[in-house]
Design a protein around this motif. Structure first.
Motif, mmCIF file in Angstrom:
data_model
loop_
_atom_site.group_PDB
_atom_site.id
_atom_site.type_symbol
_atom_site.label_atom_id
_atom_site.label_comp_id
_atom_site.label_asym_id
_atom_site.label_seq_id
_atom_site.Cartn_x
_atom_site.Cartn_y
_atom_site.Cartn_z
ATOM 1 N N ILE A 1 5.706 13.183 29.739
ATOM 2 C CA ILE A 1 5.820 14.116 28.509
ATOM 3 C C ILE A 1 6.218 15.358 28.643
ATOM 4 N N LEU A 2 7.731 14.920 27.983
ATOM 5 C CA LEU A 2 8.758 16.638 27.430
ATOM 6 C C LEU A 2 8.813 17.031 26.264
ATOM 7 N N LEU B 1 18.670 13.799 30.928
ATOM 8 C CA LEU B 1 18.248 13.641 32.014
ATOM 9 C C LEU B 1 17.347 12.839 32.446
ATOM 10 N N ALA B 2 16.045 12.950 31.827
ATOM 11 C CA ALA B 2 14.329 12.371 31.666
ATOM 12 C C ALA B 2 14.982 10.548 31.446
ATOM 13 N N LEU B 3 16.151 10.691 30.396
ATOM 14 C CA LEU B 3 16.082 8.786 29.743
ATOM 15 C C LEU B 3 17.063 8.014 30.144
ATOM 16 N N GLY C 1 6.912 9.908 25.716
ATOM 17 C CA GLY C 1 7.795 10.481 24.602
ATOM 18 C C GLY C 1 7.963 11.834 25.115
ATOM 19 N N ILE C 2 9.473 12.059 23.493
ATOM 20 C CA ILE C 2 9.404 13.307 23.469
ATOM 21 C C ILE C 2 8.653 14.520 22.545
ATOM 22 N N CYS D 1 6.191 18.021 31.242
ATOM 23 C CA CYS D 1 7.002 19.586 31.296
ATOM 24 C C CYS D 1 7.537 19.818 29.986
ATOM 25 N N PRO D 2 7.048 21.551 29.463
ATOM 26 C CA PRO D 2 7.546 22.030 28.153
ATOM 27 C C PRO D 2 8.631 22.706 28.659
#
Ligand code: BDR
Ligand code: CA
Length: 316
Positions: A7-8, A22-24, A34-35, A125-126
């Motif tokens: 989770i970003l 970068l995550a996508l 999800g974001i 990842c906060p």
């Protein structure tokens, strides 16, 4: 080995924008559940809107984006419009999102995703103020065993802050949230200013994005030049802009890019001069067990090579 669910949690923000891209483009390395968005660099209205627009830009409208908390838990919070622009993305035009609005609150999405995962199945990842994550832990402490690691951008161990002399922006913007998360007992990785200040956006690195043929890489080049320009103006040329937030995602993909040490860390939520400071027990004087892996060094070229590789995979 099963892939981690990620989770970003973000406040885009120009460096957040690159972390999202970068995550996508790295879903071979993890499952991006999800974001989630939070107020930080700019208001929640803008961070949510920007995250949805970025998902659209990358051609991934199926990745769900959730709106989270509009303010810090107890403090006034902070904004960083002077380095991200009034809209949070330096005025760079992005496509209008096509995905339907998610009705679920970001905090509840975090809780539900964790509850549906196996033990240690989720990495969070906060990369903005940690309000959403702290509230998820308060609302549903049963999710703790489901979280493998929290890899956050925030804080500084052995150097000056970038928002006050003592504090880094994300922690300053909601220190109470950061303290709740860091003290949760969940394994933590801190990508603080000690390491992220090494990820410098040079002219050569900008040129690379400009020369890639896709609309996405051109948008990245535009966003990063806007960011670089604003940082140079704000600091009178002392700094030229660094990619803080994507370091967290790069760590998930290739942790060997980074080096760090385990330390006991706590957040100063009380005093005025040190408000929002991450106090790192560098010489182990407290006798407290280490609770955070604090990153201190990185191979900056390996980080940019990874980023170039992933962004160059987007052909549109
Ligand atoms: C952090 O603050 C924000 O302005 C950036 O997006 C990053 O998350 C760096 O201190
Ligand atoms: Ca951020």
């Amino acid at each position: 080995m099963t892939k981690q669910t990620v989770i970003l949690d973000c406040d885009p923000g120009l460096d957040d924008a690159v972390a999202i891209l970068l995550a996508l483009t790295s879903q071979e390395n993890f499952d991006l559940a999800g974001i989630t968005t939070v107020a930080g660099n700019v208001s929640l209205y803008h961070t949510y809107r920007n995250a949805r627009a970025l998902v659209e830009l990358a051609g991934c409208p199926e990745v769900r984006v959730f709106e989270g908390c509009a303010r810090a838990i107890m403090s006034e919070g902070a904004r960083a419009e002077e380095v991200h622009g009034a809209d949070g993305i330096g005025g760079v035009p992005l496509p209008a999102p096509t995905a339907p609005i998610e009705e679920q609150h970001a905090v509840d999405f975090i809780i539900e995703t964790c509850r549906n995962a196996p033990d240690k199945g989720v990495t969070i990842c906060p990369i903005g103020p940690m309000t959403n994550v702290a509230l998820a832990l308060i609302k549903a402490p049963d999710i703790k065993p489901k979280i493998n690691e929290i890899v956050f951008m925030g804080g500084v161990a052995f150097g000056p802050g970038n928002t006050s002399p003592a504090a880094e922006f994300n922690i300053y913007a909601d220190p109470h949230a950061a303290e709740i998360v860091i003290k949760s007992g969940i394994p933590q990785v801190m990508m603080g200013l000690d390491v992220t200040q090494q990820a410098i956006i040079t002219e050569d690195r900008l040129r690379y994005f400009r020369e890639l043929p896709s609309a996405v890489s051109h948008a990245v080049a535009e966003m990063l030049s806007a960011y670089r320009k604003m940082v140079i103006e704000k600091t009178g040329g002392a700094r030229q802009g660094v990619l803080h937030d994507p370091c967290t995602i790069a760590y998930l993909i290739d942790p060997t890019i980074f080096e760090g040490e385990d330390y006991f860390v706590e957040v100063d939520c009380s005093s005025s001069a040190n408000f929002g400071r991450t106090t790192v027990d560098g010489l182990a004087v407290t006798g407290q067990p280490a609770n955070v892996k604090v990153m201190l060094n990185m191979n900056d070229q390996a980080f940019y090579d990874l980023l170039f590789d992933r962004i160059s995979r987007i052909k549109k």
